[in-house]
Design an enzyme around this catalytic site. Structure first.
Site, PDB file in Angstrom:
ATOM      1  N   HIS A 128      45.418 -10.667  12.142  1.00  0.00           N
ATOM      2  CA  HIS A 128      45.985  -9.665  13.060  1.00  0.00           C
ATOM      3  C   HIS A 128      46.444  -8.462  12.258  1.00  0.00           C
ATOM      4  CE1 HIS A 128      48.161  -7.955  16.409  1.00  0.00           C
ATOM      5  NE2 HIS A 128      49.193  -7.768  15.584  1.00  0.00           N
TER       6      HIS A 128
ATOM      7  N   ILE B 243       8.401   2.755  22.950  1.00  0.00           N
ATOM      8  CA  ILE B 243       8.171   1.737  23.994  1.00  0.00           C
ATOM      9  C   ILE B 243       7.849   0.369  23.388  1.00  0.00           C
ATOM     10  CG2 ILE B 243       7.426   3.429  25.722  1.00  0.00           C
ATOM     11  CD1 ILE B 243       4.497   2.417  25.083  1.00  0.00           C
TER      12      ILE B 243
ATOM     13  N   GLY C 110       9.014  -1.713   2.951  1.00  0.00           N
ATOM     14  CA  GLY C 110       8.397  -1.757   4.286  1.00  0.00           C
ATOM     15  C   GLY C 110       9.001  -0.775   5.270  1.00  0.00           C
TER      16      GLY C 110
ATOM     17  N   GLY D  16      -4.272  -4.379   0.586  1.00  0.00           N
ATOM     18  CA  GLY D  16      -4.919  -5.666   0.360  1.00  0.00           C
ATOM     19  C   GLY D  16      -5.789  -6.078   1.542  1.00  0.00           C
TER      20      GLY D  16
ATOM     21  N   GLY E  17       0.787  -1.224   0.000  1.00  0.00           N
ATOM     22  CA  GLY E  17       0.000   0.000   0.000  1.00  0.00           C
ATOM     23  C   GLY E  17       0.825   1.282   0.000  1.00  0.00           C
TER      24      GLY E  17
ATOM     25  N   VAL F 195      15.897  -0.391  21.741  1.00  0.00           N
ATOM     26  CA  VAL F 195      16.789  -0.205  20.590  1.00  0.00           C
ATOM     27  C   VAL F 195      16.559   1.145  19.909  1.00  0.00           C
ATOM     28  CG1 VAL F 195      17.771  -1.434  18.657  1.00  0.00           C
ATOM     29  CG2 VAL F 195      16.327  -2.655  20.243  1.00  0.00           C
TER      30      VAL F 195
ATOM     31  N   ASP G 183       7.155  -9.266  11.417  1.00  0.00           N
ATOM     32  CA  ASP G 183       6.771  -8.580  12.660  1.00  0.00           C
ATOM     33  C   ASP G 183       5.341  -8.878  13.105  1.00  0.00           C
ATOM     34  OD1 ASP G 183       9.236  -7.342  12.602  1.00  0.00           O
ATOM     35  OD2 ASP G 183       8.455  -5.289  12.659  1.00  0.00           O
TER      36      ASP G 183
ATOM     37  N   ALA H 186      14.446  -7.329  10.941  1.00  0.00           N
ATOM     38  CA  ALA H 186      14.376  -7.509   9.490  1.00  0.00           C
ATOM     39  C   ALA H 186      14.943  -8.862   9.065  1.00  0.00           C
ATOM     40  CB  ALA H 186      15.127  -6.379   8.800  1.00  0.00           C
TER      41      ALA H 186
HETATM   42  P1  FAD Z   1       7.367  -4.230   7.557  1.00  0.00           P
HETATM   43  O1  FAD Z   1       8.750  -3.889   7.189  1.00  0.00           O
HETATM   44  O2  FAD Z   1       6.658  -3.389   8.548  1.00  0.00           O
HETATM   45  O3  FAD Z   1       6.547  -4.258   6.194  1.00  0.00           O
HETATM   46  C1  FAD Z   1       5.187  -4.444   6.150  1.00  0.00           C
HETATM   47  C2  FAD Z   1       4.639  -3.736   4.920  1.00  0.00           C
HETATM   48  O4  FAD Z   1       3.306  -4.140   4.737  1.00  0.00           O
HETATM   49  C3  FAD Z   1       4.606  -2.210   5.051  1.00  0.00           C
HETATM   50  O5  FAD Z   1       5.299  -1.623   3.971  1.00  0.00           O
HETATM   51  C4  FAD Z   1       3.120  -1.857   5.001  1.00  0.00           C
HETATM   52  O6  FAD Z   1       2.866  -0.661   4.288  1.00  0.00           O
HETATM   53  C5  FAD Z   1       2.547  -3.053   4.246  1.00  0.00           C
HETATM   54  N1  FAD Z   1       1.154  -3.342   4.552  1.00  0.00           N
HETATM   55  C6  FAD Z   1       0.557  -3.454   5.763  1.00  0.00           C
HETATM   56  N2  FAD Z   1      -0.730  -3.783   5.630  1.00  0.00           N
HETATM   57  C7  FAD Z   1      -0.955  -3.867   4.293  1.00  0.00           C
HETATM   58  C8  FAD Z   1      -2.097  -4.174   3.517  1.00  0.00           C
HETATM   59  N3  FAD Z   1      -3.261  -4.497   4.079  1.00  0.00           N
HETATM   60  N4  FAD Z   1      -1.986  -4.149   2.170  1.00  0.00           N
HETATM   61  C9  FAD Z   1      -0.798  -3.825   1.583  1.00  0.00           C
HETATM   62  N5  FAD Z   1       0.319  -3.534   2.260  1.00  0.00           N
HETATM   63  C10 FAD Z   1       0.231  -3.570   3.592  1.00  0.00           C
HETATM   64  N6  FAD Z   1      15.428  -4.372  12.269  1.00  0.00           N
HETATM   65  C11 FAD Z   1      16.659  -4.862  12.086  1.00  0.00           C
HETATM   66  O7  FAD Z   1      16.814  -6.073  11.905  1.00  0.00           O
HETATM   67  N7  FAD Z   1      17.755  -4.046  12.086  1.00  0.00           N
HETATM   68  C12 FAD Z   1      17.650  -2.724  12.282  1.00  0.00           C
HETATM   69  O8  FAD Z   1      18.660  -2.013  12.278  1.00  0.00           O
HETATM   70  C13 FAD Z   1      16.365  -2.177  12.492  1.00  0.00           C
HETATM   71  N8  FAD Z   1      16.212  -0.853  12.687  1.00  0.00           N
HETATM   72  C14 FAD Z   1      14.955  -0.349  12.859  1.00  0.00           C
HETATM   73  C15 FAD Z   1      14.826   1.014  13.094  1.00  0.00           C
HETATM   74  C16 FAD Z   1      13.581   1.561  13.287  1.00  0.00           C
HETATM   75  C17 FAD Z   1      13.454   3.041  13.531  1.00  0.00           C
HETATM   76  C18 FAD Z   1      12.425   0.729  13.231  1.00  0.00           C
HETATM   77  C19 FAD Z   1      11.054   1.323  13.412  1.00  0.00           C
HETATM   78  C20 FAD Z   1      12.544  -0.617  13.007  1.00  0.00           C
HETATM   79  C21 FAD Z   1      13.812  -1.170  12.824  1.00  0.00           C
HETATM   80  N9  FAD Z   1      14.000  -2.536  12.628  1.00  0.00           N
HETATM   81  C22 FAD Z   1      15.252  -3.052  12.471  1.00  0.00           C
HETATM   82  C23 FAD Z   1      12.867  -3.463  12.577  1.00  0.00           C
HETATM   83  C24 FAD Z   1      12.504  -3.805  11.127  1.00  0.00           C
HETATM   84  O9  FAD Z   1      12.205  -2.619  10.429  1.00  0.00           O
HETATM   85  C25 FAD Z   1      11.323  -4.753  11.093  1.00  0.00           C
HETATM   86  O10 FAD Z   1      11.582  -5.882  11.898  1.00  0.00           O
HETATM   87  C26 FAD Z   1      11.057  -5.214   9.665  1.00  0.00           C
HETATM   88  O11 FAD Z   1      10.800  -4.131   8.828  1.00  0.00           O
HETATM   89  C27 FAD Z   1       9.879  -6.195   9.647  1.00  0.00           C
HETATM   90  O12 FAD Z   1       9.618  -6.591   8.350  1.00  0.00           O
HETATM   91  P2  FAD Z   1       8.144  -7.012   7.897  1.00  0.00           P
HETATM   92  O13 FAD Z   1       8.244  -7.337   6.449  1.00  0.00           O
HETATM   93  O14 FAD Z   1       7.603  -8.031   8.812  1.00  0.00           O
HETATM   94  O15 FAD Z   1       7.242  -5.712   8.105  1.00  0.00           O
HETATM   95  P1  NAI Z   2      12.033  -2.150  22.514  1.00  0.00           P
HETATM   96  O1  NAI Z   2      11.151  -3.272  22.859  1.00  0.00           O
HETATM   97  O2  NAI Z   2      13.407  -2.403  22.032  1.00  0.00           O
HETATM   98  O3  NAI Z   2      12.195  -1.197  23.792  1.00  0.00           O
HETATM   99  C1  NAI Z   2      11.115  -0.592  24.429  1.00  0.00           C
HETATM  100  C2  NAI Z   2      11.554  -0.139  25.801  1.00  0.00           C
HETATM  101  O4  NAI Z   2      10.526   0.662  26.335  1.00  0.00           O
HETATM  102  C3  NAI Z   2      11.795  -1.281  26.779  1.00  0.00           C
HETATM  103  O5  NAI Z   2      12.990  -1.056  27.458  1.00  0.00           O
HETATM  104  C4  NAI Z   2      10.574  -1.223  27.685  1.00  0.00           C
HETATM  105  O6  NAI Z   2      10.838  -1.690  28.990  1.00  0.00           O
HETATM  106  C5  NAI Z   2      10.303   0.271  27.676  1.00  0.00           C
HETATM  107  N1  NAI Z   2       8.938   0.653  28.021  1.00  0.00           N
HETATM  108  C6  NAI Z   2       7.783   0.017  27.732  1.00  0.00           C
HETATM  109  N2  NAI Z   2       6.733   0.715  28.203  1.00  0.00           N
HETATM  110  C7  NAI Z   2       7.233   1.823  28.794  1.00  0.00           C
HETATM  111  C8  NAI Z   2       6.654   2.942  29.448  1.00  0.00           C
HETATM  112  N3  NAI Z   2       5.345   3.058  29.562  1.00  0.00           N
HETATM  113  N4  NAI Z   2       7.469   3.893  29.937  1.00  0.00           N
HETATM  114  C9  NAI Z   2       8.814   3.786  29.805  1.00  0.00           C
HETATM  115  N5  NAI Z   2       9.415   2.750  29.198  1.00  0.00           N
HETATM  116  C10 NAI Z   2       8.631   1.789  28.684  1.00  0.00           C
HETATM  117  O7  NAI Z   2      11.190  -1.275  21.475  1.00  0.00           O
HETATM  118  P2  NAI Z   2      11.600  -0.090  20.507  1.00  0.00           P
HETATM  119  O8  NAI Z   2      12.886   0.515  20.905  1.00  0.00           O
HETATM  120  O9  NAI Z   2      10.397   0.753  20.391  1.00  0.00           O
HETATM  121  O10 NAI Z   2      11.829  -0.867  19.142  1.00  0.00           O
HETATM  122  C11 NAI Z   2      10.744  -1.582  18.535  1.00  0.00           C
HETATM  123  C12 NAI Z   2      11.238  -2.745  17.750  1.00  0.00           C
HETATM  124  O11 NAI Z   2      11.978  -2.322  16.625  1.00  0.00           O
HETATM  125  C13 NAI Z   2      12.111  -3.649  18.571  1.00  0.00           C
HETATM  126  O12 NAI Z   2      11.448  -4.876  18.706  1.00  0.00           O
HETATM  127  C14 NAI Z   2      13.358  -3.805  17.794  1.00  0.00           C
HETATM  128  O13 NAI Z   2      13.640  -5.159  17.605  1.00  0.00           O
HETATM  129  C15 NAI Z   2      13.113  -3.148  16.452  1.00  0.00           C
HETATM  130  N6  NAI Z   2      14.288  -2.309  16.163  1.00  0.00           N
HETATM  131  C16 NAI Z   2      15.473  -2.951  15.903  1.00  0.00           C
HETATM  132  C17 NAI Z   2      16.621  -2.227  15.697  1.00  0.00           C
HETATM  133  C18 NAI Z   2      17.896  -2.953  15.486  1.00  0.00           C
HETATM  134  O14 NAI Z   2      17.856  -4.146  15.226  1.00  0.00           O
HETATM  135  N7  NAI Z   2      19.048  -2.304  15.570  1.00  0.00           N
HETATM  136  C19 NAI Z   2      16.630  -0.769  15.707  1.00  0.00           C
HETATM  137  C20 NAI Z   2      15.334  -0.198  16.046  1.00  0.00           C
HETATM  138  C21 NAI Z   2      14.219  -0.967  16.223  1.00  0.00           C
END
Ligand code: FAD
Ligand code: NAI
Length: 466
Positions: free
Chosen positions: A445, A272, A40, A115, A34, A184, A313, A321
């Site tokens: 090294h 959170i 994503g 979808g 979408g 994170v 997710d 990812a």
């Molecule tokens: P998504 O990437 O969320 O993709 C789902 C897609 O489905 C979206 O584009 C959405 O528009 C589409 N969609 C939803 N409903 C519909 C529908 N009904 N019809 C059509 N399309 C639809 N993970 C890492 O491993 N390393 C990282 O460094 C990392 N950094 C992150 C940083 C941030 C700020 C955030 C928010 C997340 C980060 N993540 C990271 C997490 C990672 O982005 C997700 O775990 C990953 O994108 C999940 O993939 P997915 O395909 O399940 O879902």
């Molecule tokens: P997170 O689950 O990593 O952390 C959320 C934090 O908020 C926890 O420490 C939790 O105890 C705290 N929390 C929950 N409720 C709260 C409240 N009411 N007040 C204060 N603290 C509270 O979630 P985050 O950072 O939002 O990331 C979401 C997801 O995105 C994660 O599952 C992560 O795996 C993914 N992500 C991965 C990255 C990477 O792989 N480098 C980078 C960014 C996101």
């Protein structure tokens, strides 16, 4: 009505990797997305733009402070935030276009629009102009991802109270950024804005940062971030947020109860956690239900409805990812009749701060809870020659091995470039390597990877360089 072997809903790392593998296996496949671009959350507003800003802000800070000067490089950098954002956006566009190319290469049809299920084997896609297309599929894969979890009383307006998407595109450096949640996102995006000049305060409900991560490792990262100037208020909860002309006034209390205090911020980042996204999917039409957290459960990527699969997710497991990608491949191979397993014990996790934190396998806390006897080998980066000459000596490598068999059970790293090194242990652990195996393998090294080998040696008290 167009008919496919597989229709995938969602074009993120789960959906696009599933589509590519389906194409490679010769299945006819459509991916419904979408958003106006593929990739994503990860490519558009997650992994990639956050890493772009982490990279740029890290160099800016190195050039601004003592680090460059100590190396004999005298510069006075000026922050051009608009350009920093522009190069991030350009990289993101390049990456999302790359997925379009991969779709063409693997004969994947991108059906643009949102979808929804319309009974088993049918998906209806609503395009931006309101028109609808019906698709038929032998198998449907739900890969709709996740969205930020809202915090009651702290409404995200993406003006002053922002989620991660807002924090990736702020128009100015905040004077004071308050981050709610020491996970994170909070630590990565908090680091970006602190490096660019913001005062950053992280409020965490629990009495520790990064729940679930090996405690000693998380504490070491917290110490490093505190030294950099990030402030932590642990064991605290935000009870109210009032948006004012120039910022936000937050009321917080100790999580265990006690006197309230107020905190002024010009931006508040709510981070959170994330929750599964299934809005508008019309799950009822196939008789599917989510659990209390909004999650669709699965067994080997199958939902309870034959022909409907779920990955990424939106289902159980870490929201990462590479986890979504692994599930994508396994799911499609199962659809194609090939047995394929995801090893959920070996999904690495990385926090891309400086120092970085990288982890795979069991934590000490998990092994204690399981009552499993283990040995720990540690090696500090202060004793690693490459880290020393680069002046990046914070952190350690920690290897946990079974006390009886010596099999490596967990690896926890804080230090320079550890995101690039954890893969060594993912491979080794998949092959059930022992700590001794790693200790006996030659490492180049001088590299920081030698610290990992020394930590493995130290499981038996045999590290040589400390
Ligand atoms: P998504 O990437 O969320 O993709 C789902 C897609 O489905 C979206 O584009 C959405 O528009 C589409 N969609 C939803 N409903 C519909 C529908 N009904 N019809 C059509 N399309 C639809 N993970 C890492 O491993 N390393 C990282 O460094 C990392 N950094 C992150 C940083 C941030 C700020 C955030 C928010 C997340 C980060 N993540 C990271 C997490 C990672 O982005 C997700 O775990 C990953 O994108 C999940 O993939 P997915 O395909 O399940 O879902
Ligand atoms: P997170 O689950 O990593 O952390 C959320 C934090 O908020 C926890 O420490 C939790 O105890 C705290 N929390 C929950 N409720 C709260 C409240 N009411 N007040 C204060 N603290 C509270 O979630 P985050 O950072 O939002 O990331 C979401 C997801 O995105 C994660 O599952 C992560 O795996 C993914 N992500 C991965 C990255 C990477 O792989 N480098 C980078 C960014 C996101």
């Amino acid at each position: 009505m167009k008919s496919y072997d597989v229709v995938i809903i969602g074009g993120g790392p789960g959906g696009y990797n599933a589509a590519i593998r389906a194409g490679q296996l010769g299945l006819s496949v459509a991916c419904v997305e979408g958003r106006s671009t593929l990739g994503g959350t990860c490519l558009n507003v997650g992994c990639m733009p956050s890493k772009a800003l982490l990279h740029a802000s890290e160099l800016y800070e190195a050039a601004s402070g003592d680090e460059f000067a100590h190396l004999g490089i005298e510069v006075k950098p000026t922050l051009n935030l608009a350009q920093m954002m522009k190069q991030k956006d350009e990289s993101v566009t390049g990456l999302t276009k790359g997925i379009e190319y991969l779709f063409r290469k693997n004969k994947v049809d991108w059906i643009k629009g949102w979808g929804r299920l319309d009974g088993v084997g049918k998906v209806i896609v609503k395009a931006e102009d309101g028109s609808e297309t019906a698709l038929q599929a032998k198998d449907i894969v739900i890969a709709t991802g996740s969205e930020p979890t809202p915090l009651p009383g702290v409404t995200i307006d993406n003006q002053r109270i922002i989620d991660s998407t807002g924090a990736l595109a702020l128009p100015q450096v905040p004077k004071h950024l308050v981050v709610i949640g020491a996970g994170v996102i909070g630590l990565e995006l908090g680091s970006v804005w602190r490096r660019l000049g913001a005062q950053v305060t992280v409020i965490e409900y629990l009495d520790r940062i990064c729940p679930g991560i090996d405690e000693e490792t998380a504490k070491t990262l917290q110490k490093a971030l505190t030294k950099q100037g990030m402030a932590f208020k642990l064991g605290s909860k935000v009870t109210q947020a009032k948006t004012e002309a120039e910022g936000v006034s937050l009321t917080l209390e100790p999580a265990a109860g006690g006197a309230a205090e107020t905190l002024q911020a010009d931006y508040v980042l709510v981070a959170i956690g994330r929750r599964p996204y299934t809005k508008g999917l019309n799950l009822e039409s196939v008789g599917l239900e989510t659990d209390k957290r909004g999650m669709l459960s699965n067994e080997h990527h199958r939902t309870s409805v034959p022909g409907v699969w779920v990955i990424g997710d939106v289902t159980s497991g870490p929201m990462l990812a590479h986890k979504a990608e692994d599930e994508a491949v396994a799911c499609i191979e199962r659809i194609a009749g090939k047995p394929h397993e995801v090893n959920y014990n070996l999904i690495p996790g990385v926090i891309y701060t400086r120092p970085e934190l990288a982890t795979v396998g069991k934590t000490e806390e998990q092994l204690k809870a399981e009552g499993r006897a283990y040995k720990v080998g540690k090696f500090p980066f202060t004793a690693n020659s490459r880290a020393k000459i680069n002046h990046e000596t914070e952190g350690f490598a920690k290897v946990i091995a079974d006390a009886n068999t010596d099999e490596v059970l967990g690896v926890h790293l804080v230090g320079p470039s550890v995101s690039e090194m954890i893969g060594e242990f993912c491979v080794a652990m998949e092959f059930a390597a022992s700590a001794e195996d790693i200790a006996l393998i030659c490492h180049p090294h001088p590299t920081r990877s030698e610290a990992l080998r020394q930590a493995a040696m130290n499981v038996h008290g045999m590290a040589m360089q400390i």
